[in-house]
Motif scaffolding. Structure first.
Motif, PDB file in Angstrom:
ATOM      1  N   GLY A 280      -7.014 -33.259  -2.160  1.00  0.00           N
ATOM      2  CA  GLY A 280      -6.889 -32.373  -3.322  1.00  0.00           C
ATOM      3  C   GLY A 280      -7.775 -31.144  -3.185  1.00  0.00           C
ATOM      4  O   GLY A 280      -8.264 -30.578  -4.167  1.00  0.00           O
TER       5      GLY A 280
ATOM      6  N   GLN B 215      -5.432 -30.826  -8.747  1.00  0.00           N
ATOM      7  CA  GLN B 215      -5.172 -32.187  -9.258  1.00  0.00           C
ATOM      8  C   GLN B 215      -6.474 -32.874  -9.664  1.00  0.00           C
ATOM      9  O   GLN B 215      -6.553 -34.101  -9.690  1.00  0.00           O
TER      10      GLN B 215
ATOM     11  N   LEU C 188       3.831 -32.667 -10.498  1.00  0.00           N
ATOM     12  CA  LEU C 188       2.364 -32.738 -10.394  1.00  0.00           C
ATOM     13  C   LEU C 188       1.913 -33.124  -8.970  1.00  0.00           C
ATOM     14  O   LEU C 188       0.806 -32.799  -8.554  1.00  0.00           O
TER      15      LEU C 188
END
Ligand SMILES: C[S@@+](CC[C@H](N)C(=O)[O-])C[C@H]1O[C@@H](n2cnc3c(N)ncnc32)[C@H](O)[C@@H]1O
Length: 446
Positions: free
Chosen positions: A237, A49, A43
């Motif tokens: 992100g 994310q 991840l």
């Protein structure tokens, strides 16, 4: 709500946000990370994310608020200023400690490490101990250190390391001069990019001009800066825009001030139908061409990308394209310069064109203001009793705002500040894409 009820509510938020984050990790490969793991979790490298960041925002904000409420104020006050982490990380980065430890998965004694990097071992052990206390390196046996998932980010091949470097080598120099910059008559009321704290610090070494002038003359600083933008994309992100925004509906994208392609290179990999123009200064494009030739040669061979020199203050981008994307561009400039850039983009737009400004949108700390923005524009507010802006859960946007002052005499903007700018440039806000940390403001021509 009583004081006790507030603290109980914060505890409940911490519990549910942490459960949510754990579930997201488990969804990917059935495991959750550990503090001393020496490998990335899958991840960690995901493009999108957003859900994890939403959970972590509440987790960090509620934890910090709980600790600040329950700790004596003197304890918290000194924690704000007695911070040498950046200086210790600077040593680790300059001496490539993470790279060295890659050869020692079971750990290396600090005396051996000290020999390799030629420093006094007892001093080094205190620095390593501080970093390990933060989870950056792990003390696997007495005075024996190994990498962790966090220290891996400092590896010379990791783009985040370049952003760390920009802070430890440049921003910190300017950061020490904020007070003087606000009081010194030459700089106090100036928004000229030459007068930002970091360039005033550089003036003492005979370097003049603005940050981007300085970088033009220094190849290694500039190359690291452009790599740091790939790092910033990971940190914020930002690549989530590739899955959240419907690029499938568009066929041409202009990356205005696109640098080496921190946005557009992954765009070319994920959305192969899109034709991309990367506009930037000549030196940035020289680096961009070699990065793309190495990392995405198929886009060059298939003529899906063009690199085109542009001074965005003086020229308009290539005309009539579907999307004009500006990521971390407007935040580099004071209002006057930002307006010049947006007006040039506006000139290039056709009737169907959209402008996407991808930046932090600074949230209001005041509850009334935050509620107003929530009802008018659908901005998210933190659940009570958290501060409405998620407090420390969103601290980076406020730190980054100060970084922009330090590096460029510029700023991150609130929504009203963006609207004032975009109205003046003839742009109409259509939608806000909230990617949890930063936002994408989607505009059409007004
Ligand atoms: C903060 S970086 C953002 C890069 C990229 N948009 C991203 O998100 O990775 C700012 C970019 O603006 C470019 N830039 C600075 N001054 C410029 C100018 N006058 N004309 C065009 N680009 C410029 C820099 O070279 C750099 O690539």
């Amino acid at each position: 709500m009583s004081n006790r009820a507030r603290l109980e509510a914060l505890l409940a938020l911490i519990n549910s946000a942490a459960q949510q984050a754990m579930a997201l990790y488990e969804q990917v490969d059935g495991t959750v990370p550990s503090i001393d793991s020496a490998e990335f979790h899958p991840l960690d490298e995901a493009l999108d994310q957003v859900e994890l960041k939403v959970a972590v925002r509440t987790l960090e904000g509620a934890c910090a608020q709980l600790c600040t409420t329950l700790a004596p104020p003197g304890h918290t006050a000194i924690n704000l200023v007695q911070v040498y982490d950046y200086s210790c990380v600077r040593l680790a980065v300059r001496e490539n400690i993470t790279n060295i430890l890659m050869d020692y998965p079971k750990g290396l004694h600090v005396n051996e490490l000290a020999k390799k990097i030629k420093v006094e071992p007892k001093k080094l052990s205190r620095i390593m101990r501080l970093l390990a206390t933060r989870g950056c390196y792990s003390e696997v046996a007495k005075d024996v250190y190994a990498n962790t998932r966090l220290s891996l980010v400092l590896h010379s091949e990791n783009p985040v390391r370049h952003m760390v470097n920009l802070h430890t080598e440049s921003a910190s120099k300017g950061g020490a001069l904020i007070y003087e910059n606000l009081k010194e008559p030459r700089t106090a009321y100036s928004y000229h990019p030459d007068h930002c704290p970091v360039m005033v610090a550089n003036n003492k070494e005979g370097i003049t001009g603005a940050f981007f002038d300085w970088m033009r003359q220094r190849d290694s600083t500039r190359e690291s800066y452009h790599r740091s933008m790939q790092g910033l994309s990971i940190i914020m992100g930002s690549s989530a825009v590739l899955t959240q925004f419907p690029f499938n509906n568009y066929s041409t994208v202009v990356d205005v001030g696109g640098g080496i392609g921190a946005f557009s290179l992954p765009l070319a990999k994920v959305h192969k139908h899109v034709k991309i123009t990367v506009h930037d200064l000549p030196e940035a494009l020289t680096q961009a061409r070699s990065v793309w030739a190495r990392d995405c040669p198929e886009a060059i061979q298939e003529h899906r990308v063009e690199f085109s020199e542009l001074d965005f203050f003086a020229q308009m981008p290539v005309a009539g394209q579907d999307i004009y994307y500006l990521r971390n561009i407007i935040h580099d400039w004071p209002d006057e310069e930002s307006l010049l850039i947006l007006r040039n983009v506006r000139k290039a737009m056709g009737p169907h064109s959209r402008v996407l400004i991808h930046d932090y949108v600074v949230r209001q700390v005041n509850r009334e203001q935050a509620a107003l923005e929530a009802s008018k524009f659908g901005a998210t507010m933190a659940p009570e009793p958290m501060l409405p802006n998620f407090g420390v859960g969103n601290i980076r946007m406020y730190q980054q705002d100060v970084t922009m002052f330090i590096m460029h005499n510029a700023k991150e903007r609130t929504l009203p500040e963006f609207l004032e700018l975009s109205d003046a440039a003839g742009l109409k806000l259509e939608k806000i894409w909230d990617l949890s940390e930063a936002c994408v403001l989607e505009y059409t021509a007004a």
